[in-house]
Design an enzyme around this catalytic site. Structure first.
Site, PDB file in Angstrom:
ATOM      1  N   TYR A 107      62.322  53.053  25.966  1.00 16.85           N
ATOM      2  CA  TYR A 107      61.908  53.634  27.248  1.00 16.85           C
ATOM      3  C   TYR A 107      60.458  54.113  27.191  1.00 16.85           C
ATOM      4  CZ  TYR A 107      66.594  53.428  29.228  1.00 16.85           C
ATOM      5  OH  TYR A 107      67.791  52.989  29.742  1.00 16.85           O
ATOM      6  N   GLU A 125      73.963  55.520  28.466  1.00  9.54           N
ATOM      7  CA  GLU A 125      74.054  54.523  27.399  1.00  9.54           C
ATOM      8  C   GLU A 125      74.578  55.150  26.109  1.00  9.54           C
ATOM      9  OE1 GLU A 125      70.056  52.993  27.570  1.00  9.54           O
ATOM     10  OE2 GLU A 125      70.386  52.494  29.679  1.00  9.54           O
ATOM     11  N   TYR A 139      81.806  41.656  30.839  1.00  7.27           N
ATOM     12  CA  TYR A 139      81.081  40.511  30.286  1.00  7.27           C
ATOM     13  C   TYR A 139      80.632  40.825  28.867  1.00  7.27           C
ATOM     14  CZ  TYR A 139      77.242  43.538  31.843  1.00  7.27           C
ATOM     15  OH  TYR A 139      76.417  44.618  32.059  1.00  7.27           O
ATOM     16  N   GLN A 155      74.256  36.996  29.641  1.00  2.00           N
ATOM     17  CA  GLN A 155      75.560  37.609  29.859  1.00  2.00           C
ATOM     18  C   GLN A 155      76.534  36.594  30.462  1.00  2.00           C
ATOM     19  OE1 GLN A 155      72.699  39.527  30.946  1.00  2.00           O
ATOM     20  NE2 GLN A 155      72.831  40.584  28.987  1.00  2.00           N
ATOM     21  N   TYR A 156      77.791  36.624  29.956  1.00  2.00           N
ATOM     22  CA  TYR A 156      78.843  35.767  30.483  1.00  2.00           C
ATOM     23  C   TYR A 156      80.118  36.579  30.670  1.00  2.00           C
ATOM     24  CZ  TYR A 156      75.796  31.863  29.351  1.00  2.00           C
ATOM     25  OH  TYR A 156      74.721  30.998  29.301  1.00  2.00           O
ATOM     26  N   GLY A 202      82.043  28.803  43.594  1.00  2.80           N
ATOM     27  CA  GLY A 202      81.448  28.153  42.440  1.00  2.80           C
ATOM     28  C   GLY A 202      81.789  28.851  41.147  1.00  2.80           C
ATOM     29  N   THR A 244      84.461  33.051  37.459  1.00  2.85           N
ATOM     30  CA  THR A 244      84.667  33.493  36.072  1.00  2.85           C
ATOM     31  C   THR A 244      85.170  34.931  35.938  1.00  2.85           C
ATOM     32  OG1 THR A 244      82.270  33.823  35.861  1.00  2.85           O
ATOM     33  CG2 THR A 244      83.181  31.767  35.004  1.00  2.85           C
ATOM     34  N   VAL A 298      76.871  40.212  40.189  1.00  2.15           N
ATOM     35  CA  VAL A 298      75.726  39.305  40.302  1.00  2.15           C
ATOM     36  C   VAL A 298      75.370  38.819  38.911  1.00  2.15           C
ATOM     37  CG1 VAL A 298      73.291  39.130  40.892  1.00  2.15           C
ATOM     38  CG2 VAL A 298      74.827  40.383  42.390  1.00  2.15           C
ATOM     39  N   GLY A 302      72.741  37.814  36.402  1.00  2.00           N
ATOM     40  CA  GLY A 302      71.308  38.014  36.279  1.00  2.00           C
ATOM     41  C   GLY A 302      70.889  39.281  36.998  1.00  2.00           C
TER      42      GLY A 302
END
Length: 416
Positions: free
Chosen positions: A98, A140, A191, A207-208, A273, A277, A389, A391
């Protein structure tokens, strides 16, 4: 809270910062990577830089945060902060980073706005930045602590044990852990970040969504090959699709993500589409939990051949006593699946929606915007609609600040 000294300064300068946000972001990233090229190795994704979505991310999020401090001083924008914190945790971001971002961002603000950045203005925006930074650092820290890790230990190696060609452009990877470290199961909808070494030696993250409920030893995700269409092709997706096979190992983060299934009420999944996932992962969880709630899947695709994970998700819906599925195909209503098929684009008037449901959206941004508007017109409360979203999130539907020109639509979900 923003101090009384800084509040009028932020109110006065927020419009000019918003008007120049794109130039500030562009110069910020150029300066940052000039001084710290190592940040491209495992932290920043080059594809998000190439298509400029990431260049709007950090500066836009600071502007939206500042707008929120001015408009609702007694409440932090928790949705924005949570989404950023989860993305950061999945990348192993540290508090020290940061400081690096701060120095380069404020260099860019001064470089773009010039003499307008008086010591008073600089001090006010510095206060905004650190209010946001410390809020994120604390979140975090909590995410790391809850999983028993530090930023540098969110990563571990997994082995590919199965690979499925879902469609011409989508591959599913089933992974198995390779060590005895404790595996904490993911929450449905989360994810992982996959970190892949590119041919030039630079590790690139992506990320998936997890597409199947965890069983303690395995995780599954699906990858759509990103074709640039005039821009560079997706580095990570093409590498995974072309070069990763059974027996290979991949470095993956622990699961994170703030869009998590509430399985205590009826659920409606709305996807288009590859947006199927996260829905696949949540449906798999509901099936494993033997849910008896009303569960509705609404999915849009070009045709059945393009519908990734179709056999898994339809099987899960059919296994649920309260499950129903509707599919829209743009290229005709032909199907071999036991679902109700409609021709054309998705139209919510074609289906009956359950009362008091939670809604989960994922797909191209215009699709989600249209569906969300249609749901709100049908009196679905905005708080009952969540969306994912892929990304940087340049929408932030719950944080659009229409009376601050240029800010709301540059709201973002990630600093990295």
């Amino acid at each position: 809270m923003l101090s009384d000294r800084s509040r009028p300064v932020i109110e006065a300068t927020l419009p000019v910062v918003a008007e120049n946000i794109e130039e500030i972001a562009t110069r910020f990233y150029a300066h940052l990577f000039g001084d710290h090229p190592e940040l491209f190795d495992g932290v920043f994704n080059r594809g998000n830089q190439a298509d400029r979505t990431q260049q709007m991310a950090l500066a836009g999020s600071v502007a939206v945060f500042a707008s929120s401090l001015v408009k609702v001083p007694e409440q932090l924008p928790d949705h924005l902060l949570s989404r950023i914190a989860h993305k950061h945790a999945s990348l192993g971001i540290t508090p020290a980073q940061y400081d690096v971002v701060h120095d380069n961002l404020f260099w860019a603000i001064a470089d773009v706005l010039g003499d307008a950045v008086t010591p008073e203005v600089a001090a006010a925006w510095d206060e905004v930045y650190w209010l946001m930074a410390y809020a994120l650092i604390n979140q975090e820290r909590g995410l790391y602590s809850a999983r028993g890790v530090r930023p540098e230990t969110v990563w571990r190696e997994w082995e590919v044990v199965e690979r499925f060609q879902e469609t011409d452009d989508v591959v599913t990877f089933r992974m198995r852990r390779t060590d005895d470290r404790l595996v904490r199961t993911s929450l449905p909808g989360q994810y992982v970040t996959v970190q892949v070494p590119m041919p030039d030696g630079v590790r690139q993250p992506r990320q998936y969504s997890l597409t199947k409920a965890d069983d303690g030893d395995h995780r599954q995700f699906s990858v759509k090959r990103v074709r640039g269409g005039g821009k560079p092709d997706g580095e990570v997706s093409n590498f995974l699709c072309d070069h990763v096979h059974v027996g290979d190992r991949l470095t993956m983060s622990l699961p994170f993500g703030d869009v998590v299934l509430d399985d205590s009420r009826p659920v409606v999944f709305v996807s288009a589409g590859i947006g199927i996932t996260p829905m696949a992962g949540m449906l798999s969880h509901l099936n494993a939990a033997r849910s008896r709630l009303p569960i509705t899947l609404l999915h849009a695709d070009a045709d059945e051949r393009s519908f990734a994970l179709r056999r898994q998700v339809v099987a899960d819906v059919r296994a649920l006593p309260g499950g129903t599925a509707h599919v829209w195909y743009e290229r005709g209503a032909n199907t071999t699946l036991p679902v109700e098929v409609h021709q054309g684009v998705m139209d919510l008037d074609d289906v009956k929606l359950p009362d008091d449901a939670g809604y989960y959206l994922c797909g191209p941004l215009p699709f989600m915007q249209g569906i969300r508007s249609a749901l709100i017109e049908r009196a679905v409360p905005a708080r009952d609609i969540q969306y994912e979203v892929f990304g940087p999130d340049l929408w932030q539907a719950d944080l659009v600040t229409e009376d601050t020109p240029g800010v709301g639509h540059h709201a973002v979900a990630a600093l990295a």
